[in-house]
Write a protein that holds these residues in place. Structure first.
Motif, PDB file in Angstrom:
ATOM      1  N   GLU A 195     -91.158  45.819  25.880  1.00  0.00           N
ATOM      2  CA  GLU A 195     -92.519  45.372  26.181  1.00  0.00           C
ATOM      3  C   GLU A 195     -93.460  45.603  25.000  1.00  0.00           C
ATOM      4  N   TYR A 196     -93.240  46.685  24.261  1.00  0.00           N
ATOM      5  CA  TYR A 196     -94.140  47.040  23.157  1.00  0.00           C
ATOM      6  C   TYR A 196     -93.596  46.657  21.786  1.00  0.00           C
ATOM      7  N   ALA A 197     -92.281  46.545  21.643  1.00  0.00           N
ATOM      8  CA  ALA A 197     -91.670  46.414  20.316  1.00  0.00           C
ATOM      9  C   ALA A 197     -91.683  44.983  19.807  1.00  0.00           C
ATOM     10  N   SER A 198     -92.010  44.837  18.533  1.00  0.00           N
ATOM     11  CA  SER A 198     -91.938  43.542  17.847  1.00  0.00           C
ATOM     12  C   SER A 198     -90.734  43.468  16.925  1.00  0.00           C
ATOM     13  N   VAL A 199     -89.881  44.492  16.970  1.00  0.00           N
ATOM     14  CA  VAL A 199     -88.630  44.527  16.202  1.00  0.00           C
ATOM     15  C   VAL A 199     -87.475  44.599  17.190  1.00  0.00           C
ATOM     16  N   PRO A 200     -86.247  44.327  16.741  1.00  0.00           N
ATOM     17  CA  PRO A 200     -85.097  44.411  17.655  1.00  0.00           C
ATOM     18  C   PRO A 200     -84.955  45.793  18.283  1.00  0.00           C
ATOM     19  N   VAL A 201     -84.482  45.811  19.516  1.00  0.00           N
ATOM     20  CA  VAL A 201     -84.318  47.062  20.265  1.00  0.00           C
ATOM     21  C   VAL A 201     -82.835  47.357  20.475  1.00  0.00           C
ATOM     22  N   LEU A 202     -82.477  48.621  20.275  1.00  0.00           N
ATOM     23  CA  LEU A 202     -81.098  49.110  20.403  1.00  0.00           C
ATOM     24  C   LEU A 202     -80.936  49.905  21.686  1.00  0.00           C
ATOM     25  N   VAL A 203     -79.758  49.795  22.309  1.00  0.00           N
ATOM     26  CA  VAL A 203     -79.431  50.647  23.445  1.00  0.00           C
ATOM     27  C   VAL A 203     -77.971  51.089  23.313  1.00  0.00           C
ATOM     28  N   GLN A 204     -77.752  52.402  23.311  1.00  0.00           N
ATOM     29  CA  GLN A 204     -76.405  52.981  23.260  1.00  0.00           C
ATOM     30  C   GLN A 204     -76.313  54.075  24.325  1.00  0.00           C
ATOM     31  N   PRO A 205     -76.030  53.699  25.570  1.00  0.00           N
ATOM     32  CA  PRO A 205     -75.990  54.702  26.641  1.00  0.00           C
ATOM     33  C   PRO A 205     -74.739  55.575  26.553  1.00  0.00           C
ATOM     34  N   ASN A 206     -74.826  56.700  27.228  1.00  0.00           N
ATOM     35  CA  ASN A 206     -73.622  57.485  27.499  1.00  0.00           C
ATOM     36  C   ASN A 206     -72.803  56.783  28.585  1.00  0.00           C
ATOM     37  N   ALA A 207     -71.569  57.218  28.738  1.00  0.00           N
ATOM     38  CA  ALA A 207     -70.741  56.722  29.840  1.00  0.00           C
ATOM     39  C   ALA A 207     -71.090  57.502  31.109  1.00  0.00           C
ATOM     40  N   GLY A 208     -72.371  57.511  31.449  1.00  0.00           N
ATOM     41  CA  GLY A 208     -72.826  58.249  32.617  1.00  0.00           C
ATOM     42  C   GLY A 208     -72.987  59.720  32.316  1.00  0.00           C
ATOM     43  N   LEU A 209     -72.728  60.560  33.316  1.00  0.00           N
ATOM     44  CA  LEU A 209     -72.904  62.003  33.196  1.00  0.00           C
ATOM     45  C   LEU A 209     -71.542  62.686  33.088  1.00  0.00           C
ATOM     46  N   PRO A 210     -71.470  63.778  32.311  1.00  0.00           N
ATOM     47  CA  PRO A 210     -70.169  64.420  32.074  1.00  0.00           C
ATOM     48  C   PRO A 210     -69.795  65.442  33.143  1.00  0.00           C
ATOM     49  N   ARG A 211     -68.505  65.669  33.278  1.00  0.00           N
ATOM     50  CA  ARG A 211     -67.994  66.770  34.083  1.00  0.00           C
ATOM     51  C   ARG A 211     -66.656  67.181  33.467  1.00  0.00           C
ATOM     52  N   VAL A 212     -66.154  68.329  33.890  1.00  0.00           N
ATOM     53  CA  VAL A 212     -64.898  68.848  33.357  1.00  0.00           C
ATOM     54  C   VAL A 212     -63.830  68.812  34.439  1.00  0.00           C
ATOM     55  N   GLU A 213     -62.689  68.239  34.121  1.00  0.00           N
ATOM     56  CA  GLU A 213     -61.538  68.257  35.020  1.00  0.00           C
ATOM     57  C   GLU A 213     -60.321  68.730  34.236  1.00  0.00           C
ATOM     58  N   ASN A 214     -59.748  69.832  34.704  1.00  0.00           N
ATOM     59  CA  ASN A 214     -58.566  70.402  34.037  1.00  0.00           C
ATOM     60  C   ASN A 214     -58.816  70.661  32.560  1.00  0.00           C
ATOM     61  N   GLY A 215     -60.056  71.140  32.266  1.00  0.00           N
ATOM     62  CA  GLY A 215     -60.387  71.484  30.892  1.00  0.00           C
ATOM     63  C   GLY A 215     -60.739  70.311  30.014  1.00  0.00           C
ATOM     64  N   VAL A 216     -60.819  69.114  30.585  1.00  0.00           N
ATOM     65  CA  VAL A 216     -61.121  67.913  29.805  1.00  0.00           C
ATOM     66  C   VAL A 216     -62.458  67.343  30.261  1.00  0.00           C
ATOM     67  N   THR A 217     -63.313  66.984  29.293  1.00  0.00           N
ATOM     68  CA  THR A 217     -64.598  66.377  29.615  1.00  0.00           C
ATOM     69  C   THR A 217     -64.404  64.907  29.937  1.00  0.00           C
ATOM     70  N   ILE A 218     -64.843  64.498  31.128  1.00  0.00           N
ATOM     71  CA  ILE A 218     -64.784  63.089  31.503  1.00  0.00           C
ATOM     72  C   ILE A 218     -66.159  62.647  31.993  1.00  0.00           C
ATOM     73  N   TYR A 219     -66.367  61.342  32.061  1.00  0.00           N
ATOM     74  CA  TYR A 219     -67.672  60.796  32.426  1.00  0.00           C
ATOM     75  C   TYR A 219     -67.535  59.939  33.676  1.00  0.00           C
ATOM     76  N   ASP A 220     -68.672  59.802  34.415  1.00  0.00           N
ATOM     77  CA  ASP A 220     -68.590  59.183  35.738  1.00  0.00           C
ATOM     78  C   ASP A 220     -68.817  57.671  35.751  1.00  0.00           C
ATOM     79  N   VAL A 221     -68.963  57.052  34.575  1.00  0.00           N
ATOM     80  CA  VAL A 221     -69.081  55.595  34.508  1.00  0.00           C
ATOM     81  C   VAL A 221     -67.878  55.062  33.727  1.00  0.00           C
ATOM     82  N   ASP A 222     -67.052  54.242  34.391  1.00  0.00           N
ATOM     83  CA  ASP A 222     -65.866  53.729  33.702  1.00  0.00           C
ATOM     84  C   ASP A 222     -66.246  52.561  32.790  1.00  0.00           C
TER      85      ASP A 222
END
Length: 794
Positions: A222-249
């Motif tokens: 709405e405010y920008a006159s230049v290109p806008v970038l978006v780089q989301p995370n894969a949702g929110l993290p959690r740990v399963e069996n010692g491995v970090t995984i995210y809730d958005v596939d």
């Protein structure tokens, strides 16, 4: 095709999470990701290749944390990282000669808070970023400054890039669930400052998933006159069996990110948790879409570190009282170096309703550049009202614009060639909305047409520097009617003519109209109302003048610029009744509390010394210092105060506390409640930890700060040696969360009963629970509140 040409031609797809891929490839706890560019380059090249094979256009070199503040061999790391990225691009192009692919010099935070909130001086931050730029600029296609939580640090990084290379610059920030940066900036404030500095694109990454960013990115657009970038995370993290995984596939990520792109984003990619699979599916989505055009937004934005004021949307009030003209007490304060007096004036004008504060410290007998920098620094640390930097001294203007935390109003330029040659380059470099005075070598024209001609000349000259009309407001100059009976009419006609012919905003120093006449407020307020009717956008005025404020709020109400009449009703309710007018309103806080709340450290120390003559030291702590901190802390929790204000208040409290401690027995100033703080092994960012330390100390806790990149054994050893009952662990990067988990595990084995609280950008309540923490601190004040409850129960 250059990167800029690629950006103009369509979508640009960035890669995903280097840290996630390194963890998948076996990154060990405490292992430094950037060092792998030197010790295991093939591993880094293969990750870049995987993202390129997935269809990305840009790979970000593994230089995110390669700062000279962290690594003595930063140049070696940056050179090796860019070699890895460029090798991957060459291999990809060899397999597909027709493709475009680019390498970004990736720059992250220094991991430190800038002064006055922290210890890192602004110019030292610029210097650190400059070293990174110079080490990498020859082997990169663009500069990506990303995952920035603090607008001030981001300004230092952008300045370093713009001053030391000609590469395209993209700046990306991290929004929290409050829709602000850690230090308080909203989307409009981010856009205002970054566009002012001349970035080629801007946007947001990390912290949140696509679903959460879906409501934030459109506001940037709405405010920008230049290109806008978006780089989301894969949702929110959690740990399963010692491995970090995210809730958005990957499929959900690609679908939801593509929806954001449809709203107008031009650059997309992934952050934490996004693997090549995510980027491949997002590529497929983008290939089926048509990019929305990047359009000019003609908004005249002036901003602080938290918010922007849109002068083009509704008339605004610029408080005129921080100016020595006609103010003997103010002049004396300047001579005495009494910046607290200036800060007090700033608070008072804001409370009266000023949207922007003019800052003019011009006295011939003082060092104006030095005092201007001091005044701007102190004011912007104490409150978040945008500032107008007002000076005819080029050095004072430049120094203040450089360290200003936002996009200022700049007063002023005029039609003289010397003035334009001096001021326009500064506005182009640092950004700002420029006040253009309609006078030149021949003086002030006596006609509206003459003033229009000067305004047009300034607008045309500014365009040569790339300064757009939206960043200019013209001061048609208010003349005293006592010396020219037609002066007000000419000014009003000039406002109307300039707006119609040039399409720029207008402003006036309103009170000049009544000079030399009695009952000046009456004349000023009527002239102000007339100016508003003729299209005035900004008034430099006295917000203490009830007739002026009445004219303003009445005009907004009658012209349909006050939805629901909220502003008018609030103003009417704030006016004292006849009974109230005869009484003196008590101050909202006692003097010492007020000084702490406003971040006036020297004043707080003096007031404390005075109180100690009649009051007990512990009583002052309990009834003055702590209540002031609680007031600001509660305000922070309710989004009424922002992090820099919280920290300067804490610093003021610390100065008061030091005076108290000097009068107390050596042991009585210690609470006995000890907290150990550490940033875990492998993580070299300690902004959050340092903020927690400052607050805990000011609430009377004994804090042992082990620093950053601390191994598990050192944390446990310190707890045992000190007898501490609480430990606070911090981590910024996903790659170091396993170190936090292992630290907690060791504490449970060696220090049974110790309470562990955790915090950091990558953490959530669920994550904290999974790694065995006792408490998740979403911010620094949450840690303080938890400590209060925990130790009360002991």
């Amino acid at each position: 095709m250059t990167f800029k040409e690629k950006l103009e031609s369509g979508f640009v797809l960035f890669d995903g999470a280097m840290g996630t891929m390194l963890q998948k490839s076996g990154l060990k706890p405490g292992e430094i990701p950037e060092m792998l560019c030197v010790t295991d380059p093939e591993r880094i090249i293969n990750i870049h290749r995987a993202y390129l094979d997935a269809g990305c256009d840009v790979v970000s070199a593994n230089t995110f944390g390669a700062s000279p503040l962290k690594f003595d061999n930063y140049e070696e790391i940056i050179e090796a990282a860019l070699d890895c990225a460029n090798e991957a691009v060459l291999l990809a192009k060899a397999e597909n000669p027709g493709r475009d692919a680019y390498v970004a010099l990736d720059i992250g935070s220094t991991g430190e808070m800038l002064a006055p909130s922290g210890d890192l001086a602004f110019e030292d931050a610029v210097s650190a970023f400059t070293k990174v730029i110079n080490a990498g600029k020859e082997n990169a296609d663009l500069v990506l400054i990303e995952t920035m939580n603090d607008l001030y640090e981001l300004k230092a990084a952008v300045l370093a890039a713009k001053e030391n290379c000609d590469l395209p610059v993209i700046a990306s920030v991290v929004f929290n669930e409050r829709r602000t940066l850690m230090t308080g900036a909203d989307p409009a404030a981010v856009v205002a400052m970054l566009e002012g500095l001349g970035v080629d694109a801007l946007g947001t990454n990390c912290s949140l998933g696509p679903r959460q960013l879906a409501s934030i990115v459109p506001e940037l657009i709405e405010y920008a006159s230049v290109p806008v970038l978006v780089q989301p995370n894969a949702g929110l993290p959690r740990v399963e069996n010692g491995v970090t995984i995210y809730d958005v596939d990957a499929e959900e990520f690609a679908r939801e990110t593509a929806e954001i792109v449809k709203s107008g984003a031009r650059i997309a990619g992934g952050c934490c948790g996004t693997t090549p699979e995510y980027i491949k599916l997002l590529r497929e989505k983008l290939d089926s879409l048509t990019p929305a055009p990047v359009t000019k937004k003609n908004r005249t934005l002036v901003s602080s570190y938290t918010h922007a004021v849109d002068i083009s949307a509704c008339p605004v009030l610029i408080g005129e009282r921080i100016n020595p003209t006609g103010k003997p007490k103010f002049r004396q304060a300047l001579r005495n170096g009494d910046i607290d007096y200036i800060v007090e004036e700033a608070f008072s004008q804001r409370e009266k309703g000023a949207h922007i504060l003019d800052v003019n410290v011009g006295l011939p007998e003082i060092d104006e550049p030095e005092v201007m920098v001091s005044a701007v620094t102190r004011i912007q640390a104490a409150l978040d009202t945008p500032l107008q930097i007002d000076s005819s001294d080029r050095e004072a203007l430049e120094k203040a614009m450089r360290i200003y935390n936002g996009k200022p109003l700049v007063n002023s330029v005029n039609g003289k060639a010397e003035s334009m040659n001096t001021v326009l380059p500064l506005v182009k470099k640092y950004g700002g909305v420029l006040v253009a005075l309609t006078l030149d070598e021949s003086g002030i024209p006596g006609s509206a047409e003459g003033r229009l001609a000067i305004a047009e000349r300034i607008v045309n000259e500014a365009a040569k520097y790339g300064i757009e009309k939206k960043d200019i407001i013209v001061d048609a100059l208010t003349m005293a009617v006592s010396s020219d009976i037609n002066g007000a009419n000419v000014t009003l006609e000039s406002i109307k003519l300039i707006k119609e012919k040039l399409g720029v905003g207008t402003c006036l120093g309103v009170s000049n109209v009544s000079f030399g006449l009695p009952d000046r407020p009456r004349l000023n307020s009527v002239f102000f109302a007339m100016a508003l009717e003729n299209g005035l956008d900004a008034a430099i005025m006295n917000p203490y003048s009830e007739p002026m404020m009445s004219a303003y709020y009445t005009s907004l109400a009658l012209k349909g610029k006050d939805e629901g009449f909220k502003k008018y009703i609030d103003f009417a309710d704030s006016r004292p009744s006849e009974t109230q007018a005869q009484t003196v309103k008590a101050p909202a806080h006692p003097p010492l509390q007020d000084a702490i709340i406003k971040g006036q450290g020297e004043k707080a120390a003096k007031l404390t010394a005075g109180l100690l003559e009649t009051r007990d030291a512990l009583e002052i702590i309990e009834n003055e210092i702590v209540p002031a901190l609680d007031f600001v802390g509660t305000g922070f929790e309710k989004n009424k105060f922002y992090l820099p204000q919280l920290l300067v208040s804490a610093e003021a409290a610390q100065q008061a506390f030091e005076v108290v401690k000097a009068k107390m027995p050596a042991t009585s100033s210690k609470s006995g409640n000890t907290v150990v703080l550490a940033t875990v092994k492998g993580d070299i960012h300690d902004i959050g930890k340092n903020i927690v330390k400052v607050l805990l100390e000011n609430y009377g806790y004994d804090v042992i700060d082990l620093g950053r990149d601390v191994n598990d054994e050192a944390i446990a050893d310190c707890v045992i040696e000190s007898g501490a009952k609480m430990v606070g662990l911090s981590a910024l990067m996903t790659t170091t969360v396993p170190s936090m988990e292992s630290a907690i595990k060791l504490l449970r084995e060696r220090c049974p009963g110790v309470c562990v609280t955790v915090g950091g950008a990558v953490l959530t309540q669920e994550y904290a629970d999974m790694i065995g923490a006792d408490f998740y601190s979403k911010d620094a004040m949450a840690t303080v509140r938890f400590a209060e409850n925990y130790f009360k129960g002991k």
